[in-house]
Design an enzyme around this catalytic site. Structure first.
Site, mmCIF file in Angstrom:
data_model
loop_
_atom_site.group_PDB
_atom_site.id
_atom_site.type_symbol
_atom_site.label_atom_id
_atom_site.label_comp_id
_atom_site.label_asym_id
_atom_site.label_seq_id
_atom_site.Cartn_x
_atom_site.Cartn_y
_atom_site.Cartn_z
ATOM 1 N N SER A 181 -15.850 -3.629 3.410
ATOM 2 C CA SER A 181 -15.059 -4.529 2.287
ATOM 3 C C SER A 181 -14.695 -5.681 2.591
ATOM 4 O O SER A 181 -13.619 -6.273 3.800
ATOM 5 C CB SER A 181 -14.257 -3.770 1.344
ATOM 6 O OG SER A 181 -13.661 -4.930 0.241
ATOM 7 N N LYS A 219 -10.661 -0.284 5.885
ATOM 8 C CA LYS A 219 -11.477 -1.409 5.830
ATOM 9 C C LYS A 219 -11.525 -2.158 7.127
ATOM 10 O O LYS A 219 -12.808 -2.185 8.155
ATOM 11 C CB LYS A 219 -11.951 -1.554 4.619
ATOM 12 C CG LYS A 219 -12.346 -1.162 3.627
ATOM 13 C CD LYS A 219 -13.567 0.004 3.553
ATOM 14 C CE LYS A 219 -13.956 0.301 2.531
ATOM 15 N NZ LYS A 219 -14.585 1.543 2.572
ATOM 16 N N TYR A 250 -6.625 0.820 1.586
ATOM 17 C CA TYR A 250 -7.837 0.309 0.976
ATOM 18 C C TYR A 250 -8.116 -1.144 2.589
ATOM 19 O O TYR A 250 -8.975 -0.522 3.092
ATOM 20 C CB TYR A 250 -7.842 -0.293 0.076
ATOM 21 C CG TYR A 250 -9.649 -0.178 -0.435
ATOM 22 C CD1 TYR A 250 -10.122 0.395 -0.451
ATOM 23 C CD2 TYR A 250 -10.221 -1.582 -0.220
ATOM 24 C CE1 TYR A 250 -11.805 0.602 -1.121
ATOM 25 C CE2 TYR A 250 -11.142 -1.551 -0.103
ATOM 26 C CZ TYR A 250 -12.304 -0.850 -0.217
ATOM 27 O OH TYR A 250 -13.560 -0.787 -0.847
#
Length: 241
Positions: A133, A150, A146
């Protein structure tokens, strides 16, 4: 990019980018082995694409290894499974950390490991694409775990590219921007929320799931035969400016 006679294992195949990948790879001739925790999604993939389906909760590392073993030796792996728990630095919880890192990072490392062992036993060759991402490259509020998952997966993918390269196994990542899956369409439907993010994209739009899927297919194909250890931003120019 014809994948006739090839097989692809896709995690998170039931929804979003994973489902777009399943449809595209099937349309291009590949046998799809779909992993998801939602039986209804797997049933739909079986009916629509003739996919082999395996139900698994990727939060469980033992079950994850068993699912990859059940899938057998495949030519390609796409790690699409991912979740997010919106927590800030100050609000991070143990439960949120374990959920996000468990699926986004640990499960991806396990599937890569088991896939690679199987490919090496079969004589080598093959390719992996891990979906990361832009959140691994820019700081977004309430995306602490998150972003860590990633960015961590991209770092691990570079290690895998180095270690698996001698076995002719390529490992790459795609880092999409906001991708208009069904959930994202609803989440970003308010212009007050979407416009400040939209204007940071030179192409002035977000990505479609099938656009990300086509980029993944390119990285899996022989056209990318000399590409390994790369992170391809599918972001309309977001990271370039």
């Amino acid at each position: 990019m014809d994948f006739a006679g090839k097989s692809v294992l896709i995690t998170g195949a039931g929804k979003g980018i994973g489902r777009a990948c399943a449809r595209l790879m099937a349309a291009r001739g590949a046998e799809v082995i779909a992993l998801s925790r939602t039986q209804a999604d797997l049933d739909g993939l079986r009916e629509e694409l003739g996919a082999r389906t395996i139900r698994v909760d990727l939060q469980d590392p033992v079950a994850t290894r068993a699912a990859v073993a059940e899938a057998g030796t495949c030519d390609f792996l796409i790690n699409s499974a991912g979740i997010n728990v919106l927590e800030s630095v100050l609000d991070m919880t143990h439960e949120g950390y374990e959920a996000v890192l468990g699926i986004n990072l640990r499960a991806a490392l396990i599937t890569c490991q088991e896939f690679a062992k199987s490919r090496i036993a079969a004589g080598g060759g093959g390719a992996i694409v891990n979906i990361t991402s832009i959140a691994g490259h820019r700081g977004f509020q309430n995306h602490l775990c998150y972003a860590a998952s990633k960015a961590g997966l991209e770092g691990a993918s570079r290690v895998m590219a180095k270690e698996l390269g001698p076995h002719n196994i390529r490992v790459n990542c795609v880092a999409p921007t906001i991708t208009l899956t069904e959930l994202a369409v609803e989440a970003w439907s308010d212009p007050v929320k979407s416009e400040p993010m939209m204007v940071r994209h030179p192409l002035n739009r977000f990505a479609e799931a099938d656009e990300v899927a086509r980029s993944i297919a390119m990285l899996l194909s022989d056209d990318a035969g000399m590409v390994s250890g790369a992170v391809l931003s599918v972001d309309g120019g977001f990271l370039a400016v």
